[in-house]
Write a protein that holds these residues in place. Structure first.
Motif, PDB file in Angstrom:
ATOM      1  N   ARG A 161      -6.624  -7.200  -6.183  1.00  0.00           N
ATOM      2  CA  ARG A 161      -5.690  -7.678  -5.160  1.00  0.00           C
ATOM      3  C   ARG A 161      -4.319  -8.010  -5.747  1.00  0.00           C
ATOM      4  NH1 ARG A 161      -6.425 -11.069  -0.125  1.00  0.00           N
ATOM      5  NH2 ARG A 161      -4.469 -12.191   0.137  1.00  0.00           N
ATOM      6  N   GLU A 162      -4.323  -8.601  -6.937  1.00  0.00           N
ATOM      7  CA  GLU A 162      -3.066  -9.023  -7.557  1.00  0.00           C
ATOM      8  C   GLU A 162      -2.189  -7.840  -7.976  1.00  0.00           C
ATOM      9  OE1 GLU A 162      -5.937  -8.072 -10.671  1.00  0.00           O
ATOM     10  OE2 GLU A 162      -6.049  -9.274  -8.832  1.00  0.00           O
ATOM     11  N   ARG A 163      -2.762  -6.646  -8.014  1.00  0.00           N
ATOM     12  CA  ARG A 163      -1.992  -5.474  -8.445  1.00  0.00           C
ATOM     13  C   ARG A 163      -1.069  -4.954  -7.344  1.00  0.00           C
ATOM     14  NH1 ARG A 163      -6.444  -1.332 -10.125  1.00  0.00           N
ATOM     15  NH2 ARG A 163      -4.616  -0.014 -10.421  1.00  0.00           N
ATOM     16  N   PHE A 164      -1.437  -5.199  -6.082  1.00  0.00           N
ATOM     17  CA  PHE A 164      -0.653  -4.649  -4.973  1.00  0.00           C
ATOM     18  C   PHE A 164       0.721  -5.308  -4.924  1.00  0.00           C
ATOM     19  CE2 PHE A 164       0.436  -4.529  -0.360  1.00  0.00           C
ATOM     20  CZ  PHE A 164       0.591  -3.147  -0.265  1.00  0.00           C
ATOM     21  N   THR A 165       1.746  -4.497  -4.841  1.00  0.00           N
ATOM     22  CA  THR A 165       3.117  -5.015  -4.936  1.00  0.00           C
ATOM     23  C   THR A 165       3.714  -5.423  -3.590  1.00  0.00           C
ATOM     24  OG1 THR A 165       3.965  -2.746  -4.821  1.00  0.00           O
ATOM     25  CG2 THR A 165       3.599  -3.674  -7.025  1.00  0.00           C
ATOM     26  N   GLY A 166       3.082  -5.025  -2.502  1.00  0.00           N
ATOM     27  CA  GLY A 166       3.609  -5.368  -1.185  1.00  0.00           C
ATOM     28  C   GLY A 166       2.990  -6.639  -0.648  1.00  0.00           C
ATOM     29  N   PRO A 167       3.389  -7.059   0.563  1.00  0.00           N
ATOM     30  CA  PRO A 167       2.822  -8.269   1.177  1.00  0.00           C
ATOM     31  C   PRO A 167       1.399  -8.039   1.685  1.00  0.00           C
ATOM     32  CG  PRO A 167       4.435  -7.260   2.644  1.00  0.00           C
ATOM     33  CD  PRO A 167       4.498  -6.483   1.359  1.00  0.00           C
ATOM     34  N   ILE A 168       0.573  -9.071   1.523  1.00  0.00           N
ATOM     35  CA  ILE A 168      -0.788  -9.096   2.068  1.00  0.00           C
ATOM     36  C   ILE A 168      -0.874 -10.312   2.980  1.00  0.00           C
ATOM     37  CG2 ILE A 168      -3.250  -9.242   1.548  1.00  0.00           C
ATOM     38  CD1 ILE A 168      -2.616  -8.180  -1.257  1.00  0.00           C
ATOM     39  N   ILE A 169      -1.295 -10.114   4.210  1.00  0.00           N
ATOM     40  CA  ILE A 169      -1.284 -11.224   5.169  1.00  0.00           C
ATOM     41  C   ILE A 169      -2.556 -11.231   5.988  1.00  0.00           C
ATOM     42  CG2 ILE A 169      -0.043  -9.863   6.920  1.00  0.00           C
ATOM     43  CD1 ILE A 169       1.373 -12.515   7.723  1.00  0.00           C
ATOM     44  N   HIS A 170      -3.072 -12.426   6.254  1.00  0.00           N
ATOM     45  CA  HIS A 170      -4.210 -12.611   7.148  1.00  0.00           C
ATOM     46  C   HIS A 170      -3.659 -12.939   8.535  1.00  0.00           C
ATOM     47  CE1 HIS A 170      -7.858 -14.206   8.969  1.00  0.00           C
ATOM     48  NE2 HIS A 170      -8.552 -13.757   7.926  1.00  0.00           N
TER      49      HIS A 170
END
Length: 487
Positions: A161-170
Motif C-alpha cells: 500500500r505504501e508504494r502507491f504514489t497517488g491518493p488512497i481514500i475510504h
C-alpha cells in the motif's frame, strides 16, 4: 458534579434517533428525555458520509418516517435530501433543543436497587479534548447508535500500500479536495457504496474500474416510482404515501420469500434482468453472477440502471480478481495483470460495533454481548430497561426501527399503569439453538460475528424478517408474555 436525571436517554441523533425522539414526544409526552449525540450535528450516517452520489439503498417511502412521509418525487433519495428531511423532521417536532451534541456514551451501569441507569459521557467538542466527562441517569436507555464505527472504516491490509504514489481514500472519510477529474480511478469493492460511487465518479474521471473479489446481485430500480405521480395527484398525501409504502414492503418481502423458497428460480430472474441491462456479448458470468443465493447478502439497487449505462458508454469497467499487491502506479492482480490508477478508493466496508462501543454492566457485573440472546430483536436478555433500534436485513432499516420505538412507548405506558419500575427479558432455554442475529453473509457481518449477540429459533427470541408479522407481534400482542418480567 451535578448529575442530570431523565426518564429516557436516547443515544444517537441519526435517522432512528430523531424518529425515536419524535415518537416519544407524540406518544409519551409526559416523559422527560435527552438525546446524546457524539458528533456535532443531526443526521448520523447521512451527515457523516459525503462521497459522490451517496443515496439510500432502499425506497424512501418505506425508509422514511411513517408519521412524516417523504415529500419528494424520487423513490431513491439523494444523501443531501435525506439529511435535510431528517433535520426538517427534527425541527418540526422541536427535537434539537433536547439534543446534547458532542456527547459520546462510554459506559452505562444499571442498578436494580435504584432501577436506574448511570451513563458516563465523554465530551467530544474540541475544547474539552476528550478530558471532560459528565454523568446522567435515566430509567430507560434507548440505543439508536447504529451498528458501525464512525471513527474508522474497514480496510484490509493491502500489501505494498505504501508504494502507491497517488491518493488512497475510504468513502467513509471522503475528502472533497480529492481531484479525480480526468484521472484513472480504481474502486475496490462491490457493495452498495461502490455501486453508488462508480457511476458518479465516472462522470468526471477518464475511466473508472470497479475491482471486486466476487460479484453481487445488481438490479436496476426506478429513481422515481411510476405509481407516485398518479397516486399523489388524486389522493391525499398521507394516503398516497401509505399505499406506496405498503406496495414496496410487499414487493421486497415477496422477493425475499421467493428467494428462500426457490433460490434457483430467483437467481435466474435477477441475473436475467441484469443481462438485459448489459452490452451485448458482455461477460456477465464473470462479473455479475454471484456464487451465493439471492439475499444471502443484500441486493444492490442501481437507480435507473446508472451503473449499466456507464458500462455501456465505456466509462466503467468491472474486474473480478484478487489483489496481489499495490504498486507505484496501480494494483497488481493475482491473475498477473495490473490495473493502472491515479486514485484508489477502498469501498471495502464497515467495522461493526454495537451500543456505540460503550461498556455495559448490570449490578456491577460486566455485560459480554456475545453471551447474550436478543428478545424480539430489540432487547438483550437480562439487560433491564434497555432497548436497541435495529433494522431489517431484507427491507428498509427504518421499518423495524420505527416499530421498536412504538413498542417501547407502548411498554412505558403499560409500566406506568401497573406501577412496574423495570422490565427484563428472560433468556431462552439453554437447549434452544443459537442463530445469528443478522441473517446476512456479508463480509462486515461475518468479520464481527464472534462479538455479536445471538438469537433463538423461536418467538419471542427470534426476529421475524417480516414487517407485517412484526406489526402484530410488537404493537398488538400481550406485553406481559411470560418472558418479559416486570419488577
Amino acid at each position: 458534579m451535578e448529575i442530570e436525571h431523565y426518564d429516557v436517554l436516547i443515544v444517537g441523533a441519526g435517522l432512528s434517533g430523531v424518529g425515536a425522539a419524535c415518537r416519544l414526544k407524540e406518544l409519551c409526552p409526559d416523559k422527560t428525555f435527552r438525546v446524546l449525540e457524539s458528533r456535532q450535528a443531526i443526521g448520523g450516517t447521512w451527515d457523516l458520509f459525503r462521497y459522490p452520489g451517496i443515496r439510500s439503498d432502499s425506497d424512501m417511502y418505506s425508509f422514511g418516517y411513517p408519521f412524516r412521509p417523504w415529500d419528494r418525487r424520487e423513490a431513491i433519495g439523494e444523501g443531501a435530501d435525506i439529511l435535510q428531511y431528517i433535520r426538517d423532521t427534527a425541527a418540526q417536532y422541536d427535537v434539537p433543543r433536547h439534543i446534547s451534541f458532542n456527547h459520546r456514551v462510554i459506559d452505562a451501569a444499571w442498578s436494580s436497587s435504584s432501577a436506574r441507569w448511570t451513563v458516563t459521557i465523554e465530551r467530544t467538542d474540541p475544547e474539552s479534548a476528550g478530558s471532560d466527562r459528565v454523568q446522567m441517569t435515566c430509567s430507560f436507555l434507548y440505543w439508536a447508535s447504529g451498528y458501525y464505527r464512525y471513527d474508522t472504516g474497514y480496510t484490509p491490509d493491502f500489501p505494498g500500500r505504501e508504494r502507491f504514489t497517488g491518493p488512497i481514500i475510504h468513502p467513509q472519510f471522503w475528502d472533497d479536495r480529492i481531484d479525480y477529474a480526468g484521472k484513472r480511478v480504481v474502486v475496490i469493492g462491490s457493495g452498495a457504496t461502490a455501486m453508488t460511487l462508480v457511476p458518479n465518479i465516472a462522470k468526471d474521471a477518464s475511466h473508472v474500474t470497479m475491482l471486486q473479489r466476487t460479484p453481487t446481485y445488481v438490479i436496476p430500480y426506478p429513481k422515481v416510482d411510476p405509481l407516485a405521480k398518479p397516486l399523489l395527484a388524486v389522493l391525499p398525501n398521507r394516503l398516497a404515501h401509505t399505499i406506496l409504502r405498503w406496495k414496496n414492503v410487499y414487493f421486497t418481502a415477496g422477493s425475499w420469500s421467493l428467494s428462500q423458497i426457490w433460490p434457483t428460480l430467483m437467481t435466474y430472474v435477477f441475473i436475467g434482468i441484469t443481462r438485459l441491462c448489459l452490452p451485448r456479448g458482455y461477460d456477465w458470468k464473470a462479473h455479475f453472477k454471484p456464487p451465493y443465493k439471492p439475499w444471502d447478502q443484500r441486493l444492490c439497487l442501481v437507480p435507473n440502471g446508472d451503473l449499466f449505462k456507464a458500462i455501456k458508454r465505456g466509462e466503467v469497467s468491472v474486474v473480478t480478481d484478487r489483489i496481489r499487491s499495490f504498486t507505484e502506479h496501480g494494483i497488481e492482480l493475482e491473475s498477473g495483470s495490473e490495473l493502472a490508477a491515479d486514485v484508489i478508493v477502498t469501498a471495502t466496508g464497515l467495522n461493526v460495533v454495537l451500543f456505540g462501543g460503550a461498556t455495559l454492566s448490570v449490578d456491577g457485573e460486566p455485560v459480554r454481548l456475545s453471551d447474550k440472546r436478543m428478545y424480539r430483536g430489540m432487547m438483550l436478555c437480562e439487560l433491564p430497561n434497555s432497548f436497541y433500534a435495529t433494522g431489517y436485513s431484507n427491507a428498509s432499516y427504518n421499518l423495524k426501527a420505527d416499530l421498536t420505538i412504538r413498542y417501547v412507548c407502548r411498554l412505558l405506558k403499560h409500566m406506568d399503569t401497573t406501577g412496574a419500575k423495570y422490565c427484563v427479558a428472560s433468556p431462552p432455554p439453554s437447549s434452544m439453538a443459537k442463530v445469528p442475529v443478522i441473517a446476512l453473509k456479508s463480509g462486515y457481518i461475518e468479520r464481527s460475528m464472534s462479538t455479536l449477540p445471538t438469537q433463538g429459533v423461536e418467538v419471542p427470541w427470534r426476529l421475524h424478517q417480516n414487517y407485517r408479522r412484526d406489526i402484530h407481534g410488537l404493537l398488538r400482542d400481550k406485553l406481559d408474555d411470560g418472558v418479559l418480567q416486570f419488577h
